[in-house]
Write a protein that holds these residues in place. Structure first.
Motif, mmCIF file in Angstrom:
data_model
loop_
_atom_site.group_PDB
_atom_site.id
_atom_site.type_symbol
_atom_site.label_atom_id
_atom_site.label_comp_id
_atom_site.label_asym_id
_atom_site.label_seq_id
_atom_site.Cartn_x
_atom_site.Cartn_y
_atom_site.Cartn_z
ATOM 1 N N TYR A 45 0.271 2.074 1.875
ATOM 2 C CA TYR A 45 -0.406 2.510 3.089
ATOM 3 C C TYR A 45 0.185 3.830 3.567
ATOM 4 O O TYR A 45 1.279 4.237 3.141
ATOM 5 C CB TYR A 45 -0.282 1.457 4.190
ATOM 6 N N ASP A 71 2.162 5.966 8.842
ATOM 7 C CA ASP A 71 2.026 5.472 10.205
ATOM 8 C C ASP A 71 1.618 4.006 10.263
ATOM 9 O O ASP A 71 1.642 3.399 11.334
ATOM 10 C CB ASP A 71 1.004 6.318 10.972
ATOM 11 N N LYS A 72 1.258 3.411 9.130
ATOM 12 C CA LYS A 72 0.886 2.002 9.099
ATOM 13 C C LYS A 72 1.957 1.114 8.480
ATOM 14 O O LYS A 72 1.832 -0.105 8.475
ATOM 15 C CB LYS A 72 -0.417 1.823 8.311
ATOM 16 N N ALA A 100 4.025 -1.391 10.993
ATOM 17 C CA ALA A 100 3.212 -2.501 11.467
ATOM 18 C C ALA A 100 2.909 -3.489 10.346
ATOM 19 O O ALA A 100 2.915 -4.706 10.545
ATOM 20 C CB ALA A 100 1.911 -1.974 12.082
ATOM 21 N N ALA A 101 2.637 -2.997 9.151
ATOM 22 C CA ALA A 101 2.328 -3.884 8.022
ATOM 23 C C ALA A 101 3.542 -4.725 7.641
ATOM 24 O O ALA A 101 3.427 -5.938 7.423
ATOM 25 C CB ALA A 101 1.856 -3.061 6.821
ATOM 26 N N LEU A 159 -3.961 -7.275 13.278
ATOM 27 C CA LEU A 159 -3.153 -6.828 12.146
ATOM 28 C C LEU A 159 -3.147 -7.915 11.105
ATOM 29 O O LEU A 159 -2.828 -9.053 11.397
ATOM 30 C CB LEU A 159 -1.708 -6.551 12.615
ATOM 31 N N PRO A 160 -3.455 -7.630 9.851
ATOM 32 C CA PRO A 160 -3.972 -6.346 9.388
ATOM 33 C C PRO A 160 -5.479 -6.243 9.567
ATOM 34 O O PRO A 160 -6.152 -7.222 9.778
ATOM 35 C CB PRO A 160 -3.609 -6.351 7.905
ATOM 36 N N GLY A 186 -5.426 -4.037 5.160
ATOM 37 C CA GLY A 186 -4.721 -2.894 5.691
ATOM 38 C C GLY A 186 -4.157 -3.227 7.035
ATOM 39 O O GLY A 186 -4.366 -4.292 7.566
ATOM 40 N N THR A 187 -3.423 -2.333 7.639
ATOM 41 C CA THR A 187 -2.846 -2.576 8.950
ATOM 42 C C THR A 187 -3.004 -1.353 9.809
ATOM 43 O O THR A 187 -3.099 -0.231 9.322
ATOM 44 C CB THR A 187 -1.342 -2.906 8.851
ATOM 45 N N THR A 188 -3.050 -1.571 11.115
ATOM 46 C CA THR A 188 -3.068 -0.487 12.080
ATOM 47 C C THR A 188 -2.036 -0.767 13.131
ATOM 48 O O THR A 188 -1.586 -1.889 13.305
ATOM 49 C CB THR A 188 -4.444 -0.368 12.754
ATOM 50 N N THR A 189 -1.656 0.239 13.864
ATOM 51 C CA THR A 189 -0.697 0.067 14.957
ATOM 52 C C THR A 189 -1.190 0.849 16.162
ATOM 53 O O THR A 189 -1.854 1.873 16.025
ATOM 54 C CB THR A 189 0.713 0.568 14.556
ATOM 55 N N ARG A 190 -0.886 0.335 17.333
ATOM 56 C CA ARG A 190 -1.297 1.022 18.533
ATOM 57 C C ARG A 190 -0.341 2.162 18.852
ATOM 58 O O ARG A 190 0.834 2.113 18.531
ATOM 59 C CB ARG A 190 -1.336 0.027 19.702
#
Length: 870
Positions: free
Chosen positions: A178, A181-182, A185-186, A851-852, A860-864
């Motif tokens: 990834y 930036d991900k 969080a992942a 998440l994810p 996949g993952t995202t973060t705030r």
């Protein structure tokens, strides 16, 4: 044209290398001259995957408009028009954009297969429909894109792409899966080591099951009838008889057929004792089970079938192995038996196997410590033959004599022999008393019906008197011999039973079993008592106290004094074993004395272990006091010295201080006082934790109300705070949580480089909320991660003025007091992450943090976006 063949690369999680393996296979087939095209491959920006696509023909994708955006999907018509021999199609579980030819990509693949095109594809184990609930329970994330299991099962080849969780997390941390930036969080959510390990196990087991199908197909084609079991948990029901060894070995063979299968042997004992089981045989079977890698369990239950099923369901068993009944045929009038009842009540979730053995229908045949010597059935048969037999024989002989042509019957000598036969038979069956009764009844009948003059008790012929006397004497002698043999047999069986019990008792000593309650329960079972208590007193006049007891199943308490018990066995001068329920015969007290002595030894051993634990606590206390003195001698004196120097400078009349200098000195005094307050607070908190006086006041609260308060005093530039507003409320003590978070953040800031801020983030996973504090410091080796939570421990080259090493110890203590936990993990890219796990407030289910996020069929993952601490 025939149907094409499907080959699937199966993985446990995104990033294990499925697409890379598929492209590698494509290159190998192209090198062999195969006509191959790339129908659809999603590289997700991974550089190595992009490189592998070079040199492979790719069919142009179809562009589709949806909600103002443009998406690309596999152009099925173009692939069919191209008609290659092989097509590479990635992400088999992918959901196509609305407006596509089919709803799912696996349906596109089906069209290619029906057209005779071989397809090589990829899929993750979490996308199988049957595993959706399991994956959600493990990861806390519901898979939105799934496909029927049958689609994968119909594949001609399935190849597992495996990778250890540690290697996958390293790939993730290096940015190979990834975007940077991900990554955090992942790793903090979906790609946890526990999640990856569980998913990997699912993939391995599912693949093994598919291999089982291949093998079954091969057996059918070659007429092979043997079975191959998958991973199972097998419960073996034991009765204490010799057939138990056969059952255990059979269960072991069944377990050997499936990787990871477990064996659990269980003996269900009634509360009325162990009179039907051989302790020696149980000990042998316990050893056999343990040697075969299984476990042995002893369970008390009045209803044997119900207790067995309850145990099996309690351990999530899949199979039960029982032996064919050893009961005689006539004994089935008392009920269907354990095996039949268990098979009837097992339900569809448990398979019951009834195994034949050499002891079938031979009766129990186990040595007993008490009871009838010959058995109830033999006694009844002896009385019937000894009393009713002579009467029936008399009727037969008198009737026969009346119908004979001659005036005489069979003859007096023959009649005596017939009565003597019945007498001997009664002695063999019922022993002494039925034989004596048979002799008495037989002599009277011979005298009255067959000795002249008949129908009187008078005997005219002296020879007849001698015959009857010999008849009685022979009957008494035979009865005595049979009774003596039965007595000797009973004594031998009893001595063997006692030796087996004592052997088991000695074995428990050698195995170091130190549970007093378990030993008292064994006494209660062995002697069929209601309750057992080990009583002791300090002197002859002191009251009795209970050192340990086992009550009855109906709630009857154990005796409180030896005088209140039916049986008491003294152990020394001031200890006794008291039993209630029935009076024991004198012959049982010898074995009871051995149990009583062992109970005293176990009690002494428990007390010695307790004293050793207290000694360890005292030693730990001395160590803490020594460390505290060392801390006070330096860490507390340092701020005091700074405060003293600043105050002395301010009070000095020799120097005229400017306002800036005075402000600086006052600031130094304030900083020193704050350090002292913090150090003293941690010392007091550690003292409260050591003495067990921390009583948390649990209430529901939001993390974003507490965490910012814990960061007061920390420079804003040093911390980045990421606490989502939609997190569920947690059940904590706000004061303890604030103190714990403050210590964790202070420790992270202390070790983090000046140019890297500490990240404080939170996320919801199932029924828990995790607060993660990540620094970019030097990190801590795995071997030292638990040690840093001990009091007065500072890792590495921490300066002496950096604290007394209580911050993390206090934080963990507060977390555990609130029902949470505090652990340490490595921070991706270097450093250490403290993970504070808290319980979600009751009645407030956690909100899915998203998440994810699903991207195609790859997780996949995202973060705030983080916000600065306030």
């Amino acid at each position: 044209m025939g149907r094409g063949k499907l080959r699937i690369y199966l993985g446990a999680a995104p990033g294990v290398g499925k697409t890379y393996a598929m492209l590698s296979e494509g290159h190998r087939r192209v090198e062999r001259g195969a006509d191959l095209v790339v129908g659809f491959v999603e590289h997700h920006g991974r550089r190595r995957t992009q490189v592998m696509m070079h040199g492979l023909e790719e069919v142009p994708r179809r562009e589709l408009e949806y909600r103002g955006s443009t998406f690309t999907e596999m152009d099925v018509d173009a692939v069919l028009a191209r008609r290659p021999a092989i097509a590479l199609v990635d992400e088999l579980a992918h959901t196509n954009v609305p407006g596509s030819r089919n709803e799912k990509r696996w349906q596109d693949v089906e069209e290619l297969l029906r057209a005779g095109i071989d397809v090589v594809s990829t899929v993750n184990i979490q996308h199988l429909e049957s595993l959706g609930d399991v994956v959600e329970s493990i990861t806390g994330v519901r898979q939105r894109e799934t496909l029927p299991d049958e689609v994968v099962r119909r594949a001609d080849q399935i190849e597992l792409v495996d990778m250890s969780p540690q290697a996958l997390r390293r790939r993730m941390a290096h940015g190979n899966i990834y975007a940077p930036d991900k990554v955090d969080a992942a790793l903090s959510n979906y790609f946890r080591p526990g999640n990856l390990t569980a998913l990997r196990e699912l993939a391995l087991l599912w693949t093994a099951d598919r291999v089982d199908e291949y093998l079954q197909q091969y057996r059918d084609e070659h007429s092979i009838r043997s079975t191959w079991q998958a991973r199972e948990r097998i419960v073996v029901g034991l009765t204490g008889g010799p057939e138990g060894r056969t059952l255990i070995r059979r269960a072991a063979r069944m377990a050997a057929k499936g990787s990871g299968s477990e064996i659990l042997a269980v003996y269900i004992a009634r509360s009325d004792g162990l009179t039907s089981a051989s302790p020696k045989e149980l000990a042998v079977q316990r050893t056999l089970v343990e040697d075969l890698g299984g476990t042995f369990h002893h369970v008390i239950g009045e209803d044997i079938p119900g207790a067995l099923l309850e145990f099996a369901r309690g351990v999530n068993a899949t199979q039960i192995v029982l032996g064919s009944s050893r009961r005689k045929t006539w004994q089935y009038i008392f009920g269907p038996g354990v095996g039949t009842t268990v098979a009837r009540d097992s339900g569809p979730d448990l398979d019951v196997h009834i195994v034949t053995h050499d002891e079938v229908a031979k009766g129990r045949g186990l040595p007993v410590a008490r009871g009838a010597r010959l058995g109830r059935s033999r006694l009844i048969a002896g009385w019937v033959v000894g009393v009713a037999g002579p009467a029936l024989l008399t009727l037969l002989l008198t009737g026969t004599g009346a119908t004979l042509a001659s005036e005489a019957g069979p003859g007096f000598a023959n009649e005596v022999l017939l009565f003597l036969f019945l007498n001997v038979l009664a002695a063999l069956l019922g022993g002494m008393v039925p034989a004596l009764a048979s002799a008495a009844v037989g002599s009277l009948l011979l005298n009255y019906y067959f000795t002249p003059p008949t129908h009187t008790l008078t005997i005219a012929d002296p020879e007849n008197i001698v015959a009857i006397a010999i008849f009685v004497a022979v009957a008494v002698c035979v009865a005595s011999v049979v009774d003596l043999a039965a007595r000797r047999t009973h004594q031998a069986a009893r001595l063997r039973a006692e030796s087996e019990i004592l052997s088991f008792l000695a074995g428990s000593v050698l195995r170091g079993e130190t549970s007093l309650e378990a030993l008292l329960e064994r006494v209660r079972e062995t002697f069929a008592m209601d309750s057992v208590a080990l009583l002791e007193r300090e002197s002859d006049v002191a009251p009795w106290t209970c050192a340990g007891s086992v009550g009855s199943h109906d709630g009857t308490p154990a005796p409180e004094r030896p005088e209140d018990a039916e049986v008491d066995m003294p152990v020394g001068d001031h200890m006794a074993l008291a039993l209630s329920g029935r009076v024991l015969p004198a012959e049982d007290r010898r074995v009871l004395a051995a149990f009583a002595a062992q109970a005293a030894v176990v009690l002494d051993r428990q007390r010695l272990a307790q004293q050793a634990g207290q000694a360890r606590e005292l030693a730990e206390g001395n160590r803490i006091r020594t460390a505290l003195l060392a801390a006070v001698s330096h860490d507390l004196r340092t701020p005091l010295a700074a405060i003293k120097a600043a105050v002395s400078s301010l009070r000095s009349d020799d120097v005229a201080w400017s306002e800036e200098d005075e402000a600086e000195l006052l600031e130094g005094i304030e900083d020193g006082a704050d350090r002292l307050d913090h150090l003293v607070g941690n010392l007091l908190d550690m003292s409260r934790l050591q003495t067990g006086t921390v009583t948390p006041l649990i209430r529901e609260i939001d993390l974003d109300e507490v965490v910012p308060m814990a960061l007061v005093g920390v420079p804003m530039a040093k911390v980045v705070l990421d606490i989502p507003e939609e997190l569920p409320m947690v059940a904590v003590d706000p004061g303890l949580l604030e103190r714990g978070v403050a210590n964790i953040v202070e420790n992270a800031v202390k070790y983090s480089p000046p140019d890297r801020a500490v990240l404080v983030s939170a996320s919801a996973l199932g029924d828990r909320v995790e607060l993660r504090v990540a620094d970019g410091g030097p990190g801590v080796p795995d071997s030292e991660k638990d040690r840093i939570f001990e009091p007065f421990q500072r890792y590495g080259d921490a300066p002496r003025g950096a604290g007394v090493g209580l911050g993390l110890a206090v934080a963990r203590g507060f977390a555990e007091a609130m029902g949470g936990r505090l652990t340490a993990e490595d921070t991706p890219g270097g450093g250490m992450t403290m993970v504070l796990t808290l319980r979600v407030a009751a009645g407030r289910p956690p909100v899915d943090p998203g998440l994810p996020v699903q991207v195609g069929s790859t997780s996949g993952t995202t973060t705030r976006k983080g916000r600065p601490a306030t």
